[in-house]
Motif scaffolding. Structure first.
Motif, PDB file in Angstrom:
ATOM      1  N   SER A   1       0.894  -1.159  -0.047  1.00 30.66           N
ATOM      2  CA  SER A   1      -0.040   0.177  -0.080  1.00 30.66           C
ATOM      3  C   SER A   1       0.940   1.605   0.108  1.00 30.66           C
ATOM      4  O   SER A   1       0.374   2.259  -0.714  1.00 30.66           O
ATOM      5  N   ALA A   2       1.954   1.148   0.805  1.00 27.98           N
ATOM      6  CA  ALA A   2       2.977   2.485   0.895  1.00 27.98           C
ATOM      7  C   ALA A   2       3.535   2.649  -0.433  1.00 27.98           C
ATOM      8  O   ALA A   2       3.682   3.807  -1.179  1.00 27.98           O
TER       9      ALA A   2
ATOM     10  N   ARG B   1      17.965  13.199  -1.709  1.00 30.54           N
ATOM     11  CA  ARG B   1      17.180  12.743  -0.641  1.00 30.54           C
ATOM     12  C   ARG B   1      17.041  13.742   0.517  1.00 30.54           C
ATOM     13  O   ARG B   1      18.129  14.172   1.021  1.00 30.54           O
ATOM     14  N   GLY B   2      15.815  13.760   1.130  1.00 31.12           N
ATOM     15  CA  GLY B   2      15.532  14.712   1.911  1.00 31.12           C
ATOM     16  C   GLY B   2      14.702  14.095   3.347  1.00 31.12           C
ATOM     17  O   GLY B   2      15.630  13.147   3.678  1.00 31.12           O
ATOM     18  N   SER B   3      13.913  14.482   3.544  1.00 30.56           N
ATOM     19  CA  SER B   3      13.268  14.322   4.907  1.00 30.56           C
ATOM     20  C   SER B   3      12.609  12.816   4.959  1.00 30.56           C
ATOM     21  O   SER B   3      12.181  12.300   3.707  1.00 30.56           O
ATOM     22  N   ARG B   4      12.625  12.336   6.168  1.00 30.05           N
ATOM     23  CA  ARG B   4      12.047  11.021   6.236  1.00 30.05           C
ATOM     24  C   ARG B   4      10.437  11.024   7.034  1.00 30.05           C
ATOM     25  O   ARG B   4      10.615  11.739   7.687  1.00 30.05           O
ATOM     26  N   THR B   5       9.743  10.517   6.457  1.00 26.12           N
ATOM     27  CA  THR B   5       8.515  10.414   7.013  1.00 26.12           C
ATOM     28  C   THR B   5       7.830   8.852   7.269  1.00 26.12           C
ATOM     29  O   THR B   5       7.774   8.183   6.353  1.00 26.12           O
ATOM     30  N   ASN B   6       7.342   8.923   8.587  1.00 27.77           N
ATOM     31  CA  ASN B   6       6.895   7.539   9.142  1.00 27.77           C
ATOM     32  C   ASN B   6       5.619   7.412   8.479  1.00 27.77           C
ATOM     33  O   ASN B   6       4.738   7.915   8.580  1.00 27.77           O
ATOM     34  N   VAL B   7       5.270   6.073   7.743  1.00 25.45           N
ATOM     35  CA  VAL B   7       4.119   5.888   7.373  1.00 25.45           C
ATOM     36  C   VAL B   7       3.289   4.853   8.339  1.00 25.45           C
ATOM     37  O   VAL B   7       1.975   5.159   8.597  1.00 25.45           O
ATOM     38  N   ALA B   8       3.920   3.801   8.941  1.00 26.41           N
ATOM     39  CA  ALA B   8       3.245   3.093   9.966  1.00 26.41           C
ATOM     40  C   ALA B   8       4.354   2.512  10.828  1.00 26.41           C
ATOM     41  O   ALA B   8       5.566   2.355  10.471  1.00 26.41           O
TER      42      ALA B   8
ATOM     43  N   ASP C   1      12.401   0.074   8.470  1.00 26.40           N
ATOM     44  CA  ASP C   1      13.246  -0.391   9.416  1.00 26.40           C
ATOM     45  C   ASP C   1      12.777  -1.606  10.260  1.00 26.40           C
ATOM     46  O   ASP C   1      11.408  -1.874  10.376  1.00 26.40           O
ATOM     47  N   GLU C   2      13.574  -2.571  10.842  1.00 27.05           N
ATOM     48  CA  GLU C   2      13.091  -3.771  11.464  1.00 27.05           C
ATOM     49  C   GLU C   2      13.819  -3.954  12.648  1.00 27.05           C
ATOM     50  O   GLU C   2      15.038  -3.781  12.965  1.00 27.05           O
ATOM     51  N   ALA C   3      13.114  -4.324  13.857  1.00 23.43           N
ATOM     52  CA  ALA C   3      13.609  -4.813  14.946  1.00 23.43           C
ATOM     53  C   ALA C   3      14.169  -6.178  14.951  1.00 23.43           C
ATOM     54  O   ALA C   3      13.954  -6.954  14.046  1.00 23.43           O
ATOM     55  N   ASP C   4      14.927  -6.718  15.942  1.00 21.13           N
ATOM     56  CA  ASP C   4      15.532  -7.953  15.868  1.00 21.13           C
ATOM     57  C   ASP C   4      14.421  -8.921  15.847  1.00 21.13           C
ATOM     58  O   ASP C   4      13.382  -8.835  16.507  1.00 21.13           O
ATOM     59  N   PRO C   5      14.479 -10.101  15.153  1.00 17.47           N
ATOM     60  CA  PRO C   5      13.522 -10.954  15.008  1.00 17.47           C
ATOM     61  C   PRO C   5      13.245 -11.663  16.363  1.00 17.47           C
ATOM     62  O   PRO C   5      14.058 -11.804  17.192  1.00 17.47           O
ATOM     63  N   GLU C   6      11.887 -12.118  16.329  1.00 13.24           N
ATOM     64  CA  GLU C   6      11.413 -12.759  17.466  1.00 13.24           C
ATOM     65  C   GLU C   6      10.798 -14.068  16.869  1.00 13.24           C
ATOM     66  O   GLU C   6      10.855 -14.385  15.884  1.00 13.24           O
ATOM     67  N   ILE C   7      10.404 -14.958  17.987  1.00  8.82           N
ATOM     68  CA  ILE C   7       9.889 -16.200  17.592  1.00  8.82           C
ATOM     69  C   ILE C   7       8.336 -15.898  17.959  1.00  8.82           C
ATOM     70  O   ILE C   7       7.805 -15.778  18.886  1.00  8.82           O
ATOM     71  N   TYR C   8       7.350 -16.418  16.925  1.00 10.02           N
ATOM     72  CA  TYR C   8       5.932 -16.468  17.045  1.00 10.02           C
ATOM     73  C   TYR C   8       5.460 -17.803  17.105  1.00 10.02           C
ATOM     74  O   TYR C   8       5.642 -18.461  16.191  1.00 10.02           O
ATOM     75  N   VAL C   9       4.692 -18.150  18.174  1.00 14.89           N
ATOM     76  CA  VAL C   9       4.001 -19.464  18.247  1.00 14.89           C
ATOM     77  C   VAL C   9       2.649 -19.502  18.377  1.00 14.89           C
ATOM     78  O   VAL C   9       1.995 -19.085  19.354  1.00 14.89           O
ATOM     79  N   PRO C  10       2.079 -19.713  17.135  1.00 15.57           N
ATOM     80  CA  PRO C  10       0.567 -19.513  17.013  1.00 15.57           C
ATOM     81  C   PRO C  10      -0.213 -20.716  17.526  1.00 15.57           C
ATOM     82  O   PRO C  10      -1.564 -20.668  17.637  1.00 15.57           O
ATOM     83  N   GLY C  11       0.258 -21.837  18.059  1.00 19.88           N
ATOM     84  CA  GLY C  11      -0.366 -22.908  18.510  1.00 19.88           C
ATOM     85  C   GLY C  11      -0.652 -23.833  17.650  1.00 19.88           C
ATOM     86  O   GLY C  11      -1.617 -24.901  17.764  1.00 19.88           O
TER      87      GLY C  11
ATOM     88  N   ILE D   1       7.509   1.223   8.838  1.00 19.53           N
ATOM     89  CA  ILE D   1       7.470   1.705   7.167  1.00 19.53           C
ATOM     90  C   ILE D   1       7.634   3.109   7.254  1.00 19.53           C
ATOM     91  O   ILE D   1       6.966   3.943   7.862  1.00 19.53           O
ATOM     92  N   PHE D   2       8.683   3.584   6.155  1.00 21.80           N
ATOM     93  CA  PHE D   2       8.522   5.130   6.101  1.00 21.80           C
ATOM     94  C   PHE D   2       9.032   5.465   4.442  1.00 21.80           C
ATOM     95  O   PHE D   2       9.305   4.470   3.738  1.00 21.80           O
ATOM     96  N   TYR D   3       9.019   6.614   4.354  1.00 16.82           N
ATOM     97  CA  TYR D   3       9.575   6.999   2.975  1.00 16.82           C
ATOM     98  C   TYR D   3      10.362   8.076   3.229  1.00 16.82           C
ATOM     99  O   TYR D   3      10.331   9.068   3.989  1.00 16.82           O
ATOM    100  N   TYR D   4      11.360   8.081   2.367  1.00 16.49           N
ATOM    101  CA  TYR D   4      12.104   9.524   2.030  1.00 16.49           C
ATOM    102  C   TYR D   4      11.722  10.263   0.729  1.00 16.49           C
ATOM    103  O   TYR D   4      11.436   9.617  -0.250  1.00 16.49           O
ATOM    104  N   THR D   5      11.612  11.710   1.060  1.00 17.02           N
ATOM    105  CA  THR D   5      11.513  12.542  -0.122  1.00 17.02           C
ATOM    106  C   THR D   5      12.593  13.091  -0.767  1.00 17.02           C
ATOM    107  O   THR D   5      13.311  13.459  -0.326  1.00 17.02           O
ATOM    108  N   TYR D   6      12.560  12.603  -2.224  1.00 15.40           N
ATOM    109  CA  TYR D   6      13.701  13.107  -3.070  1.00 15.40           C
ATOM    110  C   TYR D   6      13.339  14.315  -3.826  1.00 15.40           C
ATOM    111  O   TYR D   6      12.315  14.161  -4.563  1.00 15.40           O
TER     112      TYR D   6
END
Length: 784
Positions: free
Chosen positions: A520-521, A614-621, A547-557, A569-574
């Protein structure tokens, strides 16, 4: 796409084979081959003295001659083809016949053919007529059994619901009483053949010219162009004095075919099989086999999807398709350097130094035409739901979202073709310096940068703007790509989390919240800004990333664990670089600047050229979760058991192995005192063994000491050692099986420290047999 191994189940076939063996006594004789006798009538009317040549069909074409025969005075023949069981092609040449329309005696000057999908033994009827010739032509250049069968069935529809152009025998309508005992479909057959003769007489055409008209008309499985000609000819022959049997038109099925076309006689499963063959081996022969069968299949969304995919597969593996592979540009291309223009420029320069202008334009115009054909099919594939199984891959599912992504890709390739076509490739001087001599650059295998520069300098108009019309197509195709991708994103966003997860095996999986939001972004920011930049000169461009955080383990059962990553999720404006304010996407897309202008500017500096800064960064989500549903990790639970560390492993009997290989076996359990216990057993005489289990993400165990470490080293005394958090404190161990293994209990607090319902405990092991290494990793789950 990440896909595992394709799994095939043959148990049922094996069972049938065994039952067949068990059901036969030792005294049973093997089945004897059954010979096949072919018989039929050669008719245009009935052809006397015609030579019948019967061939094997081998690799889709006429192969080895089996036998020959000659027709009698009634046009009938008989021939034995022995025990051959494959597809057969029958050719009739020469002989004479009475032309139905004129009553004149004529010689059969053209070859008439009929094809049989298989020779099954016994008596088989195969007539050879203009209609069987049409069926052979309809089957295509690659004559395989399925195409032959479908073509025969399609043309047989002309004889009514029970008609069969091979089995039904036409008679001579110019001989009174010849219709005695004829079936309705044989009467229709005879009248149609007479009508073909009448159509030739009416239009002053040879029989071959009449067949050519029908063949062309049948390309779309309809008789919309020549149907009226046939109807008029039927009417005329009914009134012809040579109609000695009083044949009349008392059937309406022909009008139904003229109005609505032929019914599909092909099978969608067979079409899919041909597509898979083409995708696994994209040769011209396999494409021909696929295309030949297309004409017989029903016009469904799935059939159109298969058509489009086949076009793309062949394009991708063509010589011109290498152009797209070389570009390497996608929606998240970095705009802080000349990536886009360098990629396009390099590919276009390579083209210009190797071929004439008309060859380049012609190739990419043809390629664009095929891509547009593929897009037409994809547009008609809306609502498709099917699967494709490629060699070496699991079954791939395809739905409407995948179709829209395919449309997007196709539009992007159309845009690339149009841009290539927009360039001026006029060359006045092909010579460059090589070894002190002037040489045609097209004859040089490895063109140097100096030679490339010399060639471009010698041709001042080369790589300028050649066609603004093609640039309009370029812009339009990009906008179409944006539209279809937007539809895919909208459809994806509307799915529930469970429905997204279910897409894990789709061609373009997009199976979690991250995939949906990044798509979508890209659509909302990157693609929208590029489209705007095509129309408005000073529009900035937005490049989406995460950007991403360190991986974790997900156990859904569900018995498995999955890698889970949380993203921002973000974008840079050029923004446009003021030093190159006239070299924007708008300028190139509208013809104000050309590839040649770009080369001239690039030659003036050795530094990377930043068209956009490349200019400013804008966070999307933020907090967007990505779960790798494609790579499930088995996560067995560690059981409780009454384990005592005493050198005997009998108390481990009820505990299952979670590692059970030829090199190493391992068990984990929590005993009655709440202590974590481990049993490790080696095989043979390795130099060393390592087993480690760490809390949390299993890739961390190499650097984290929070867990179990068990070692075997053949040089140490004692050979086995065990630690928890790098220490022997509180660790109890005993070797087992005469030193072949070790059982261990950890400190009292170890189990509770390792237990975390939200995490797994990752393990890894390695075994070294004098340089032969074995190992693996995985995870286990501990619960309170």
């Amino acid at each position: 796409m990440k896909r595992g191994k394709l799994r095939w189940s043959l148990y049922f076939l094996c069972l049938l084979a065994l039952l067949n063996v068990w059901g036969c006594s030792d005294d049973d004789d093997p089945p004897k081959p059954v010979s096949t006798t072919l018989s039929g009538t050669v008719s245009e009317g009935p052809v006397a003295g015609a030579t019948i040549s019967i061939y094997k069909i081998e690799n889709g074409i006429k192969g080895t001659l089996i036998t020959t025969a000659t027709t009698d005075s009634n046009g009938d023949y008989t021939a034995n083809v022995g025990t051959y069981t494959g597809a057969i092609l029958i050719e009739a040449t020469g002989g004479t016949y009475i032309d139905e329309a004129t009553g004149e005696t004529r010689t059969l000057t053209e070859v008439r053919r009929a094809a049989l999908p298989s020779s099954v033994g016994g008596e088989v009827s195969v007539c050879v007529t203009p209609l069987t010739e049409l069926a052979v032509r309809k089957a295509g250049s690659y004559l395989d059994p399925a195409a032959i069968d479908a073509a025969n069935k399609m043309i047989s529809q002309l004889l009514g619901p029970d008609g069969d152009i091979l089995k039904d025998r036409p008679f001579d309508p110019t001989v009174a009483g010849a219709d005695d005992g004829a079936t309705e479909s044989e009467v229709i057959y005879t009248l149609l053949l007479a009508a073909l003769s009448q159509a030739g007489d009416n239009g002053n055409m040879t029989p071959e010219e009449v067949l050519d008209l029908l063949e062309d008309d049948l390309e779309d499985n309809e008789l919309d162009d020549q149907g009226a000609m046939i109807n008029d000819a039927i009417t005329d022959f009914i009134g012809n004095e040579n109609n000695e049997n009083g044949l009349s038109d008392n059937f309406g099925h022909l009008d139904d075919i003229i109005d609505g076309g032929f019914a599909a006689t092909g099978d969608l499963a067979e079409l899919k099989n041909r597509l898979l063959t083409l995708l696994n081996d994209p040769t011209t022969a396999n494409l021909a086999a696929f295309v030949a069968y297309l004409t017989f299949t029903p016009d469904t969304p799935e059939e159109n999807l298969f058509r489009g995919v086949a076009e793309l597969a062949f394009i991708y593996n063509s010589e011109a398709g290498e152009f797209f592979k070389d570009l390497g540009i996608d929606f998240d291309t970095d705009f802080d350097n000349e990536t886009i223009m360098n990629g396009i420029t390099e590919s276009i320069v390579n083209l210009s130094t190797s071929a004439q202008e008309d060859a380049i334009i012609g190739t990419f115009s043809e390629l664009r035409g095929r891509l547009q054909t593929a897009n037409t099919y994809f547009a008609k594939a809306e609502g498709a739901h099917t699967t494709i199984s490629l060699a070496g891959f699991d079954t791939i599912h395809m739905d409407d979202i995948d179709v829209k992504v395919l449309e997007t890709m196709t539009n992007l390739m159309i845009a690339a073709c149009a841009f290539v076509e927009s360039v001026d490739y006029t060359v006045s001087d092909w010579t460059v310096t090589s070894g002190g001599n002037q040489v045609d650059i097209r004859t040089i295998d490895d063109v140097t940068e100096d030679q490339e520069e010399e060639f471009i300098t010698s041709n001042p108009g080369l790589l300028g703007v050649g066609s603004t019309t093609k640039l309009e197509i370029f812009r339009s195709a990009l906008k179409n790509a944006a539209t279809t991708y937007g539809k895919a994103c909208t459809a994806l966003a509307a799915l529930s989390d469970a429905a997204k997860k279910a897409r894990v095996r789709n061609a373009f999986s997009m199976d979690d919240a991250f995939d949906a939001q990044i798509a979508s972004a890209l659509n909302t920011h990157t693609i929208a800004s590029i489209i705007a930049a095509l129309d408005t000169k000073n529009t900035p461009i937005k490049s989406v990333d995460s950007d991403e955080a360190d991986p974790e383990i997900y156990v859904p059962g569900d018995g498995f664990a999955y890698e889970k990553i949380t993203h921002t999720i973000f974008y840079y404006t050029y923004t446009i670089n003021p030093d190159y304010a006239n070299y924007t996407l708008f300028d190139f897309a509208n013809g104000d600047k050309s590839v040649r202008n770009w080369l001239d500017v690039a030659d003036q500096t050795e530094d990377d050229i930043e068209l956009y800064i490349r200019g400013s960064r804008t966070n999307v989500a933020t907090g967007v979760v990505e779960i790798d549903w494609d790579e499930p990790i088995p996560a067995p639970e560690v059981p409780s058991a009454s384990i005592t560390i005493d050198g005997s492993i009998s108390d481990w009997a009820s505990v299952p192995y979670f590692i059970n290989t030829n090199e190493l076996k391992a068990k984990l359990a929590i005993n009655g005192s709440g202590k974590m216990c481990a049993l490790i057993e080696k095989s043979g005489s390795p130099y060393y063994v390592y087993f480690g289990l760490a809390s949390g993400y299993w890739d961390d165990y190499w650097t984290s000491l929070h867990g179990i470490q068990i070692y075997f080293n053949s040089y140490d005394t004692p050979n086995w050692s065990a630690r928890y958090d790098g220490s022997t404190s509180g660790v109890t161990s005993q070797t087992v099986n005469s030193g072949a293994g070790i059982e261990v209990s950890l400190p009292s607090d170890a189990a509770s420290e390792l237990i975390d319902d939200n995490l797994l405990n990752g393990f890894s092991y390695s075994v070294d047999y004098s340089g032969a290494y074995y190992g693996n990793s995985g995870a286990v789950k501990l619960t309170n």
